[in-house]
Design a protein around this motif. Structure first.
Motif, short mmCIF file in Angstrom:
data_model
loop_
_atom_site.label_atom_id
_atom_site.label_comp_id
_atom_site.label_asym_id
_atom_site.label_seq_id
_atom_site.Cartn_x
_atom_site.Cartn_y
_atom_site.Cartn_z
N ASP A 130 -0.43 7.15 1.83
CA ASP A 130 0.33 7.83 2.87
C ASP A 130 0.80 6.84 3.94
OD1 ASP A 130 1.18 10.35 4.31
OD2 ASP A 130 -0.21 9.47 5.79
N ALA A 131 2.11 6.83 4.22
CA ALA A 131 2.69 5.87 5.15
C ALA A 131 2.11 6.00 6.56
CB ALA A 131 4.21 6.02 5.19
N TRP A 132 1.97 7.22 7.04
CA TRP A 132 1.45 7.42 8.40
C TRP A 132 -0.01 7.00 8.52
CZ3 TRP A 132 3.98 7.64 12.69
CH2 TRP A 132 5.31 8.06 12.67
N TYR B 80 3.98 -1.67 13.53
CA TYR B 80 3.87 -1.02 12.22
C TYR B 80 4.81 0.17 12.10
CZ TYR B 80 0.03 -4.13 11.19
OH TYR B 80 -0.73 -5.24 10.96
N LEU B 81 5.02 0.87 13.18
CA LEU B 81 5.95 1.99 13.17
C LEU B 81 7.37 1.49 12.87
CD1 LEU B 81 6.23 5.05 13.65
CD2 LEU B 81 6.70 4.51 16.04
N ALA B 82 7.77 0.43 13.56
CA ALA B 82 9.09 -0.15 13.33
C ALA B 82 9.20 -0.68 11.91
CB ALA B 82 9.35 -1.28 14.34
N TRP B 83 8.15 -1.33 11.42
CA TRP B 83 8.16 -1.86 10.06
C TRP B 83 8.34 -0.73 9.06
CZ3 TRP B 83 8.66 -6.57 8.10
CH2 TRP B 83 8.39 -6.76 6.74
N MET C 55 0.83 -1.21 0.00
CA MET C 55 0.00 0.00 0.00
C MET C 55 0.86 1.26 0.00
SD MET C 55 -3.07 -0.93 -0.20
CE MET C 55 -4.17 -2.27 0.07
N VAL C 56 1.91 1.25 0.82
CA VAL C 56 2.78 2.42 0.88
C VAL C 56 3.54 2.59 -0.42
CG1 VAL C 56 4.73 3.50 2.07
CG2 VAL C 56 2.95 2.33 3.40
#
Length: 142
Positions: free
Chosen positions: A36-38, A131-134, A30-31
């Protein structure tokens, strides 16, 4: 990409319940596809957290037959978490993002009647951190 954020939400939800697959692959696609990544972090976190809480509630039902049938988790495996849950308490749900044992942790916290609000908070923090770490370790942030 056709379903966008809704597809990511559904995939993340299902990955935390009965469908064994990695939602990170969908997240990355998706990113890389332009979302949008966030927003993907928040959508995936919410979906995965709600899926984990669904697993928690299945554990609350205490129907070992259902847990074995739908989650493919043996009663013995859930019972091995007794010591860990007694030692670490309800906050062990933070680790529900860990592959292979995360679903067991979510179901076990319900099965052993851990406090839902502690489970919800710690699970949400763990899923978000995942997900943040990924996103950061794979260079997906924009």
């Amino acid at each position: 990409m056709e379903l966008g954020y809704i597809g990511l939400f559904i995939a993340s939800f299902l990955a935390a319940t009965v469908v064994p697959f990695s939602s990170e692959v969908i997240f990355s696609a998706m990113v890389f596809g332009g979302l949008d990544a966030w927003t993907c972090v928040w959508v995936a976190t919410l979906g995965n957290w709600l899926g984990g809480m669904t697993s928690y509630h299945v554990g609350l039902l205490g129907k070992v037959e259902w847990i074995e049938k739908y989650f493919h988790i043996k009663k013995e495996k859930i019972e091995t978490f007794t010591v860990r849950i007694q030692k670490y308490g309800d906050w062990i749900a933070f680790f529900s993002f860990v592959p292979f044992i995360g679903d067991v942790i979510a179901v076990a916290t319900g099965f052993f009647r851990c406090k839902w609000w502690k489970v919800a908070i710690s699970m949400l923090i763990g899923k978000f951190a995942r997900y943040l770490a990924w996103m950061y370790f794979n260079g997906l942030f924009m």
